[in-house]
Write a protein that holds these residues in place. Structure first.
Motif, PDB file in Angstrom:
ATOM      1  N   LEU A 240       0.866  -1.168   0.000  1.00 13.62           N
ATOM      2  CA  LEU A 240       0.000   0.000   0.000  1.00 13.62           C
ATOM      3  C   LEU A 240       0.906   1.223   0.000  1.00 13.62           C
ATOM      4  O   LEU A 240       1.833   1.305   0.818  1.00 13.62           O
ATOM      5  N   ALA A 241       0.655   2.165  -0.896  1.00 14.12           N
ATOM      6  CA  ALA A 241       1.409   3.417  -0.938  1.00 14.12           C
ATOM      7  C   ALA A 241       0.607   4.464  -0.176  1.00 14.12           C
ATOM      8  O   ALA A 241      -0.432   4.931  -0.653  1.00 14.12           O
ATOM      9  N   VAL A 242       1.067   4.825   1.018  1.00 13.10           N
ATOM     10  CA  VAL A 242       0.399   5.828   1.851  1.00 13.10           C
ATOM     11  C   VAL A 242       1.090   7.156   1.561  1.00 13.10           C
ATOM     12  O   VAL A 242       2.161   7.441   2.098  1.00 13.10           O
ATOM     13  N   VAL A 243       0.471   7.938   0.677  1.00  7.56           N
ATOM     14  CA  VAL A 243       1.084   9.169   0.182  1.00  7.56           C
ATOM     15  C   VAL A 243       0.476  10.363   0.914  1.00  7.56           C
ATOM     16  O   VAL A 243      -0.737  10.576   0.872  1.00  7.56           O
ATOM     17  N   LEU A 244       1.342  11.130   1.565  1.00 10.24           N
ATOM     18  CA  LEU A 244       0.919  12.292   2.333  1.00 10.24           C
ATOM     19  C   LEU A 244       1.237  13.587   1.599  1.00 10.24           C
ATOM     20  O   LEU A 244       2.251  13.682   0.911  1.00 10.24           O
ATOM     21  N   ARG A 245       0.357  14.572   1.779  1.00 11.63           N
ATOM     22  CA  ARG A 245       0.586  15.932   1.289  1.00 11.63           C
ATOM     23  C   ARG A 245       0.014  16.866   2.341  1.00 11.63           C
ATOM     24  O   ARG A 245      -1.193  17.108   2.360  1.00 11.63           O
ATOM     25  N   GLY A 246       0.874  17.312   3.247  1.00 13.69           N
ATOM     26  CA  GLY A 246       0.405  18.149   4.351  1.00 13.69           C
ATOM     27  C   GLY A 246      -0.621  17.396   5.179  1.00 13.69           C
ATOM     28  O   GLY A 246      -0.360  16.265   5.599  1.00 13.69           O
ATOM     29  N   PRO A 247      -1.810  17.976   5.366  1.00 16.49           N
ATOM     30  CA  PRO A 247      -2.841  17.319   6.179  1.00 16.49           C
ATOM     31  C   PRO A 247      -3.711  16.331   5.400  1.00 16.49           C
ATOM     32  O   PRO A 247      -4.748  15.891   5.876  1.00 16.49           O
ATOM     33  N   GLU A 248      -3.275  15.991   4.188  1.00 18.32           N
ATOM     34  CA  GLU A 248      -4.073  15.125   3.320  1.00 18.32           C
ATOM     35  C   GLU A 248      -3.343  13.829   2.989  1.00 18.32           C
ATOM     36  O   GLU A 248      -2.123  13.742   3.088  1.00 18.32           O
ATOM     37  N   VAL A 249      -4.142  12.842   2.561  1.00 19.29           N
ATOM     38  CA  VAL A 249      -3.616  11.561   2.110  1.00 19.29           C
ATOM     39  C   VAL A 249      -4.270  11.231   0.767  1.00 19.29           C
ATOM     40  O   VAL A 249      -5.431  11.571   0.525  1.00 19.29           O
ATOM     41  N   LEU A 250      -3.515  10.590  -0.105  1.00 21.65           N
ATOM     42  CA  LEU A 250      -4.016  10.223  -1.427  1.00 21.65           C
ATOM     43  C   LEU A 250      -4.742   8.883  -1.345  1.00 21.65           C
ATOM     44  O   LEU A 250      -4.202   7.903  -0.843  1.00 21.65           O
ATOM     45  N   LEU A 251      -5.973   8.857  -1.851  1.00 23.70           N
ATOM     46  CA  LEU A 251      -6.763   7.628  -1.879  1.00 23.70           C
ATOM     47  C   LEU A 251      -7.306   7.400  -3.282  1.00 23.70           C
ATOM     48  O   LEU A 251      -7.491   8.344  -4.050  1.00 23.70           O
ATOM     49  N   VAL A 252      -7.563   6.140  -3.593  1.00 23.31           N
ATOM     50  CA  VAL A 252      -8.206   5.768  -4.850  1.00 23.31           C
ATOM     51  C   VAL A 252      -9.459   4.961  -4.529  1.00 23.31           C
ATOM     52  O   VAL A 252      -9.525   4.268  -3.524  1.00 23.31           O
ATOM     53  N   ARG A 253     -10.462   5.100  -5.392  1.00 23.16           N
ATOM     54  CA  ARG A 253     -11.656   4.262  -5.238  1.00 23.16           C
ATOM     55  C   ARG A 253     -11.465   3.050  -6.134  1.00 23.16           C
ATOM     56  O   ARG A 253     -11.300   3.161  -7.345  1.00 23.16           O
ATOM     57  N   ARG A 254     -11.471   1.884  -5.510  1.00 19.81           N
ATOM     58  CA  ARG A 254     -11.129   0.628  -6.179  1.00 19.81           C
ATOM     59  C   ARG A 254     -12.224   0.185  -7.158  1.00 19.81           C
ATOM     60  O   ARG A 254     -13.412   0.248  -6.845  1.00 19.81           O
ATOM     61  N   ALA A 255     -11.791  -0.311  -8.318  1.00 18.78           N
ATOM     62  CA  ALA A 255     -12.722  -0.814  -9.329  1.00 18.78           C
ATOM     63  C   ALA A 255     -12.974  -2.312  -9.178  1.00 18.78           C
ATOM     64  O   ALA A 255     -14.012  -2.805  -9.607  1.00 18.78           O
TER      65      ALA A 255
END
Length: 139
Positions: free
Chosen positions: A17-32
């Motif tokens: 799992l790639a837990v990608v942070l940007r300040g107070p946010e995290v990158l998520l994807v909606r799985r197909a």
């Protein structure tokens, strides 16, 4: 230790799992695709033969969002066991990439989510998303 009856779950498959942070946010994807089709989670997937954890996390991130990032430390490992599958998910923190994510491969959507707004009980998210995002932010 208890678990499903013998023969109902295949051999565990290692995944990242790639837990990608940007300040107070995290990158998520909606799985197909299953498991967790339709739910928001971290970019990730199976580790290919001969591939490192960092290499797999970066590859999966690029395939699902078009972004590149620098991988960081492993922050957790967990089991995802269900009907016909068993993944060992290894979560790595990744530095925030430049650019906007674009959903691709097996991601329906991709976007930044405020970590403070994530809830462990929200049915729109895969299990452990909020917990792992908070853990990554507090590293």
């Amino acid at each position: 230790m208890t678990g499903p009856a013998a023969g109902t779950v295949p051999r565990p498959v290692p995944a990242v799992l790639a837990v990608v942070l940007r300040g107070p946010e995290v990158l998520l994807v909606r799985r197909a695709n299953p498991p967790d089709a339709g739910l928001w989670g971290f970019p990730g997937g199976r580790i290919e033969p001969g591939e490192t954890l960092a290499g797999a996390a970066c590859r999966e991130l690029a395939e699902e969002t078009g972004l590149t990032a620098r991988p960081g430390p492993v922050i957790d490992a967990l089991d995802a066991i269900g009907d016909g599958y068993h993944y060992i998910l290894i979560a790595l923190v990744c530095d925030a990439p430049d650019g906007a994510p674009v959903a691709a491969d097996d991601a329906l959507e991709a976007g930044w989510h405020r970590i403070a707004a994530l809830s462990d009980d929200d049915p729109r998210f895969s299990r452990d998303v909020a917990r792992l995002a908070r853990k990554a932010a507090g590293r």
